[in-house]
Design a protein around this motif. Structure first.
Motif, PDB file in Angstrom:
ATOM      1  N   MET A   1      53.040  27.666  41.308  1.00  0.00           N
ATOM      2  CA  MET A   1      52.695  27.681  42.728  1.00  0.00           C
ATOM      3  C   MET A   1      52.080  29.012  43.136  1.00  0.00           C
ATOM      4  SD  MET A   1      53.137  24.760  43.978  1.00  0.00           S
ATOM      5  CE  MET A   1      52.887  25.236  45.704  1.00  0.00           C
ATOM      6  N   VAL A   2      52.538  30.113  42.526  1.00  0.00           N
ATOM      7  CA  VAL A   2      51.936  31.417  42.803  1.00  0.00           C
ATOM      8  C   VAL A   2      50.467  31.406  42.387  1.00  0.00           C
ATOM      9  CG1 VAL A   2      51.904  33.849  42.138  1.00  0.00           C
ATOM     10  CG2 VAL A   2      54.069  32.747  42.696  1.00  0.00           C
ATOM     11  N   ARG A   3      50.186  30.868  41.201  1.00  0.00           N
ATOM     12  CA  ARG A   3      48.795  30.820  40.733  1.00  0.00           C
ATOM     13  C   ARG A   3      47.929  29.960  41.658  1.00  0.00           C
ATOM     14  NH1 ARG A   3      51.626  30.537  35.759  1.00  0.00           N
ATOM     15  NH2 ARG A   3      51.415  28.275  35.658  1.00  0.00           N
ATOM     16  N   VAL A   4      48.470  28.823  42.108  1.00  0.00           N
ATOM     17  CA  VAL A   4      47.739  27.957  43.034  1.00  0.00           C
ATOM     18  C   VAL A   4      47.495  28.678  44.359  1.00  0.00           C
ATOM     19  CG1 VAL A   4      47.881  25.842  44.410  1.00  0.00           C
ATOM     20  CG2 VAL A   4      48.550  25.799  42.008  1.00  0.00           C
ATOM     21  N   ALA A   5      48.553  29.355  44.859  1.00  0.00           N
ATOM     22  CA  ALA A   5      48.427  30.064  46.132  1.00  0.00           C
ATOM     23  C   ALA A   5      47.447  31.225  46.019  1.00  0.00           C
ATOM     24  CB  ALA A   5      49.797  30.564  46.585  1.00  0.00           C
ATOM     25  N   GLU A   6      47.455  31.933  44.900  1.00  0.00           N
ATOM     26  CA  GLU A   6      46.504  33.029  44.701  1.00  0.00           C
ATOM     27  C   GLU A   6      45.075  32.511  44.690  1.00  0.00           C
ATOM     28  OE1 GLU A   6      49.150  36.222  42.085  1.00  0.00           O
ATOM     29  OE2 GLU A   6      48.022  34.633  41.062  1.00  0.00           O
ATOM     30  N   ALA A   7      44.860  31.373  44.029  1.00  0.00           N
ATOM     31  CA  ALA A   7      43.518  30.774  43.998  1.00  0.00           C
ATOM     32  C   ALA A   7      43.087  30.361  45.399  1.00  0.00           C
ATOM     33  CB  ALA A   7      43.511  29.564  43.058  1.00  0.00           C
ATOM     34  N   ASP A   8      44.037  29.840  46.204  1.00  0.00           N
ATOM     35  CA  ASP A   8      43.721  29.431  47.573  1.00  0.00           C
ATOM     36  C   ASP A   8      43.353  30.641  48.424  1.00  0.00           C
ATOM     37  OD1 ASP A   8      43.405  27.728  49.744  1.00  0.00           O
ATOM     38  OD2 ASP A   8      45.515  27.855  50.328  1.00  0.00           O
ATOM     39  N   VAL A   9      44.081  31.752  48.260  1.00  0.00           N
ATOM     40  CA  VAL A   9      43.755  32.974  49.001  1.00  0.00           C
ATOM     41  C   VAL A   9      42.350  33.449  48.639  1.00  0.00           C
ATOM     42  CG1 VAL A   9      44.310  35.428  49.246  1.00  0.00           C
ATOM     43  CG2 VAL A   9      46.141  33.725  49.354  1.00  0.00           C
ATOM     44  N   ARG A  10      42.039  33.445  47.347  1.00  0.00           N
ATOM     45  CA  ARG A  10      40.688  33.868  46.924  1.00  0.00           C
ATOM     46  C   ARG A  10      39.619  32.963  47.542  1.00  0.00           C
ATOM     47  NH1 ARG A  10      43.408  34.639  41.920  1.00  0.00           N
ATOM     48  NH2 ARG A  10      42.662  32.607  41.165  1.00  0.00           N
ATOM     49  N   ARG A  11      39.888  31.637  47.552  1.00  0.00           N
ATOM     50  CA  ARG A  11      38.915  30.696  48.105  1.00  0.00           C
ATOM     51  C   ARG A  11      38.736  30.921  49.602  1.00  0.00           C
ATOM     52  NH1 ARG A  11      39.296  25.618  50.331  1.00  0.00           N
ATOM     53  NH2 ARG A  11      41.544  25.516  49.927  1.00  0.00           N
ATOM     54  N   GLN A  12      39.847  31.123  50.325  1.00  0.00           N
ATOM     55  CA  GLN A  12      39.752  31.338  51.766  1.00  0.00           C
ATOM     56  C   GLN A  12      39.024  32.653  52.081  1.00  0.00           C
ATOM     57  OE1 GLN A  12      40.339  29.069  53.842  1.00  0.00           O
ATOM     58  NE2 GLN A  12      41.427  27.657  52.471  1.00  0.00           N
ATOM     59  N   LYS A  13      39.253  33.688  51.290  1.00  0.00           N
ATOM     60  CA  LYS A  13      38.521  34.947  51.475  1.00  0.00           C
ATOM     61  C   LYS A  13      37.028  34.741  51.249  1.00  0.00           C
ATOM     62  CE  LYS A  13      42.131  38.331  50.309  1.00  0.00           C
ATOM     63  NZ  LYS A  13      42.567  39.357  49.320  1.00  0.00           N
ATOM     64  N   ARG A  14      36.705  33.968  50.207  1.00  0.00           N
ATOM     65  CA  ARG A  14      35.298  33.703  49.892  1.00  0.00           C
ATOM     66  C   ARG A  14      34.632  32.907  51.019  1.00  0.00           C
ATOM     67  NH1 ARG A  14      36.192  31.603  45.461  1.00  0.00           N
ATOM     68  NH2 ARG A  14      36.061  29.391  46.025  1.00  0.00           N
ATOM     69  N   GLU A  15      35.335  31.876  51.530  1.00  0.00           N
ATOM     70  CA  GLU A  15      34.768  31.056  52.600  1.00  0.00           C
ATOM     71  C   GLU A  15      34.620  31.856  53.884  1.00  0.00           C
ATOM     72  OE1 GLU A  15      37.030  27.493  53.037  1.00  0.00           O
ATOM     73  OE2 GLU A  15      36.402  26.673  51.090  1.00  0.00           O
ATOM     74  N   LEU A  16      35.577  32.754  54.165  1.00  0.00           N
ATOM     75  CA  LEU A  16      35.459  33.607  55.344  1.00  0.00           C
ATOM     76  C   LEU A  16      34.251  34.526  55.219  1.00  0.00           C
ATOM     77  CD1 LEU A  16      36.484  34.775  58.007  1.00  0.00           C
ATOM     78  CD2 LEU A  16      38.032  36.249  56.694  1.00  0.00           C
ATOM     79  N   ALA A  17      34.079  35.106  54.032  1.00  0.00           N
ATOM     80  CA  ALA A  17      32.928  35.989  53.809  1.00  0.00           C
ATOM     81  C   ALA A  17      31.622  35.216  53.934  1.00  0.00           C
ATOM     82  CB  ALA A  17      33.038  36.641  52.432  1.00  0.00           C
ATOM     83  N   GLU A  18      31.571  33.994  53.367  1.00  0.00           N
ATOM     84  CA  GLU A  18      30.360  33.179  53.445  1.00  0.00           C
ATOM     85  C   GLU A  18      30.048  32.804  54.892  1.00  0.00           C
ATOM     86  OE1 GLU A  18      31.261  29.937  50.879  1.00  0.00           O
ATOM     87  OE2 GLU A  18      30.781  31.042  49.034  1.00  0.00           O
ATOM     88  N   ALA A  19      31.090  32.477  55.678  1.00  0.00           N
ATOM     89  CA  ALA A  19      30.879  32.130  57.087  1.00  0.00           C
ATOM     90  C   ALA A  19      30.333  33.328  57.856  1.00  0.00           C
ATOM     91  CB  ALA A  19      32.185  31.653  57.709  1.00  0.00           C
ATOM     92  N   GLN A  20      30.832  34.538  57.539  1.00  0.00           N
ATOM     93  CA  GLN A  20      30.353  35.737  58.208  1.00  0.00           C
ATOM     94  C   GLN A  20      28.894  36.024  57.850  1.00  0.00           C
ATOM     95  OE1 GLN A  20      33.399  38.412  56.813  1.00  0.00           O
ATOM     96  NE2 GLN A  20      34.587  38.271  58.728  1.00  0.00           N
ATOM     97  N   VAL A  21      28.523  35.781  56.587  1.00  0.00           N
ATOM     98  CA  VAL A  21      27.139  35.982  56.153  1.00  0.00           C
ATOM     99  C   VAL A  21      26.217  35.000  56.872  1.00  0.00           C
ATOM    100  CG1 VAL A  21      25.559  35.760  54.200  1.00  0.00           C
ATOM    101  CG2 VAL A  21      27.737  36.966  53.922  1.00  0.00           C
TER     102      VAL A  21
END
Length: 544
Positions: A242-262
């Motif tokens: 679950m930690v690995r899944v949650a870490e992947a989700d955090v990375r994805r959400q950071k990436r999507e936030l950055a893409e939305a800002q761009v």
């Protein structure tokens, strides 16, 4: 008398020591008939909980309810040395009345004292015999008995009283293998509620359920210790997944936030460019800018919220993973090469009568288990090997640097910090070098500056082991005295095993804990029973 309705309940139970140290906070617990193994890290409050249940301590908050009589065997049983055995068993008054009646005293008070307990002496002797104390007379005094015999006498008193609830705190401490086997049999036969705090794996394999006390909360696991460890391993594997899944989700959400800002920045630049080129009227450009800004705000809030949720799920997943660090030991200077001479014993007679006939040699990185009944002379032999006692005759020659870890752990100066204690054994080592090595023993940062006198049992053992293993010259023969796992929780015992497995020198360890010895990959078993002789793990398990 034991009863199938015996039960323990705790509601919002809290306990704080007078100095303000909180041990338990809002604990809820319910224990019914059967055998319960209560485990947890050192300092979790296991012994304190038993003392609260037994009425030795009063809770600072909450409520305790017990149905049935309580019998309690404390970890450090202290009996008056002048007390007679029958008084310790709680049968002195009944026995005195019986003897008076037999002598012709028919007073009513004598019969009232006996009640229906006419066979109390026979039951007492049968109970003592079943626990290996058949040689102990009811008129003897406690001062004539060994520490292990006193523990078994305390258990005998409880078995005679037959309470509905039996509480045992580390009952196998100070017991040799034969006494342990008898205690195991008594536990197997117990009909009521039994709660046992123990590090003894063989004892915990006999329970019906495990109660894991952690942060003032109990998690229940059905089955014995092996079943608990299997269930816990599965839980931890799932938690780490679950930690690995949650870490992947955090990375994805950071990436999507950055893409939305761009994307938002691109839209703003495009709108500004159209306005500057005059392609869009000013009023339309302003409306478009406001719309883009509002849309960007909504997207930013959406992705920020999703990222916060992902981080919260990650925190929860990390919290579910237990951080029971392991000791890591890398001590190449302790290495003993195969065939290298380590220890030689020749026609040795010890101070208290035990003997080593002929010649015994230890060569290379042997791992030796020294076993024997209480009082056989194991402590005397190890102290002789360490040079603390002189033999009556013969000689014991250590051919490599040796260190001795006594059960009392009095190698530490309570007034000094952990760092300062290690420095006493390695005066030429720098402070930074000592701290770097202590980190491998889980003493990091401020923990290494704590006074030895303020350490818990498990911490104190780690500090003492670190002081000896980091000593100069590096020890290539390590002598561990009588039950090194006593008073260590299961995690600390695993850490000890890991540390000793990494040790590359020769090892002699005295213990009655056969599973612990087997975990050390023992290469040679020695039995001291008047004389020293080779034996096997199978013979030891069978009771010599």
């Amino acid at each position: 008398m034991s009863t199938p309705t015996a039960h323990i309940t705790c509601s919002s139970l809290s306990f704080t020591w007078p100095d303000g140290s909180r041990v338990l906070d809002d604990l809820h617990l319910s224990v019914g008939p059967g055998r319960t193994g209560l485990i947890g890290l050192n300092g979790a409050g296991k012994s304190t909980l038993l003392r609260l249940l037994a009425g030795e301590l009063r809770p600072t908050g909450g409520r305790i309810g017990v149905t049935g009589d309580i019998g309690y065997l404390p970890q450090d049983l202290v009996l008056d040395t002048g007390l007679r055995v029958d008084a310790a068993l709680g049968i002195h008054t009944v026995r005195e009345a019986l003897h008076a009646i037999e002598a012709g005293d028919a007073g009513e008070e004598r019969f009232a004292a006996v009640g229906d307990d006419w066979d109390v002496e026979e039951r007492a002797r049968a109970t003592l015999d079943g626990l290996g104390l058949g040689h102990i007379g009811l008129d003897r005094t406690i001062g004539e008995m060994s520490g292990g015999e006193c523990v078994m006498l305390g258990l005998a008193a409880l078995l005679l009283a037959r309470p509905g609830v039996l509480l045992l705190d580390e009952p196998t401490n100070n017991l040799d293998l034969r006494a342990r086997q008898r205690l195991y049999a008594a536990v197997d036969a117990w009909p009521g509620v039994l709660v046992v705090v123990s590090h003894d794996r063989e004892l915990l394999e006999r329970v019906d359920r495990i109660a894991d006390l952690r942060d003032s909360a109990v998690t229940w696991y059905g089955g014995n210790l092996s079943a608990y460890e299997e269930a816990l391993a599965a839980e931890q594997e799932a938690a780490e997944r679950m930690v690995r899944v949650a870490e992947a989700d955090v990375r994805r959400q950071k990436r999507e936030l950055a893409e939305a800002q761009v994307k938002s920045a691109r839209r703003r630049r495009y709108g500004q460019k159209l306005f500057e080129q005059g392609s869009v009227p000013k009023i339309a450009a302003s409306a478009r800018a406001r719309s883009a800004q509002e849309s960007a705000g909504r997207q930013r809030l959406l992705h920020t919220s999703r990222l916060a949720g992902a981080k919260e799920r990650l925190d929860e997943a990390v919290e579910a993973v237990r951080a029971d660090d392991e000791i890591r030991v890398e001590l190449p200077r302790t290495r003993v090469h195969p065939g290298q001479g380590v220890l030689v014993l020749r026609d040795l007679e010890l101070a208290h009568g035990a003997r080593v006939r002929g010649r015994y040699e230890v060569r290379g990185p042997e791992r030796i288990a020294l076993v024997g009944r209480n009082g056989a002379g194991k402590t005397t032999l190890l102290r002789t090997l360490a040079g603390e006692l002189a033999p009556v005759s013969g000689e014991a020659v250590t051919e490599v640097p040796a260190r001795f870890l006594p059960q009392r752990l009095d190698v530490l100066d309570d007034g000094l910090s952990v760092v300062e204690n290690v420095a006493r054994f390695a005066p030429d080592a720098t402070n930074n070098h000592i701290r770097a090595k202590l980190a491998h023993f889980l003493f990091r940062g401020a923990r290494a500056d704590r006074a030895a006198g303020a350490l818990s049992g498990g911490e104190r053992f780690r500090a003492a082991l670190a002081a000896l293993l980091l000593a100069e010259p590096a020890p290539r023969l390590l002598l561990l005295l009588d039950e090194p796992t006593n008073n260590l929780d299961l995690a600390s015992a695993r850490r000890l095993t890991a540390a000793l497995e990494a040790y590359e020198g020769a090892l002699v360890v005295a213990s009655h804990d056969v599973p612990f010895l087997e975990s050390l990959r023992i290469t040679r078993w020695l039995l001291l029973d008047g004389e020293l002789r080779d034996t096997t793990a199978e013979e030891v398990r069978a009771g010599f």
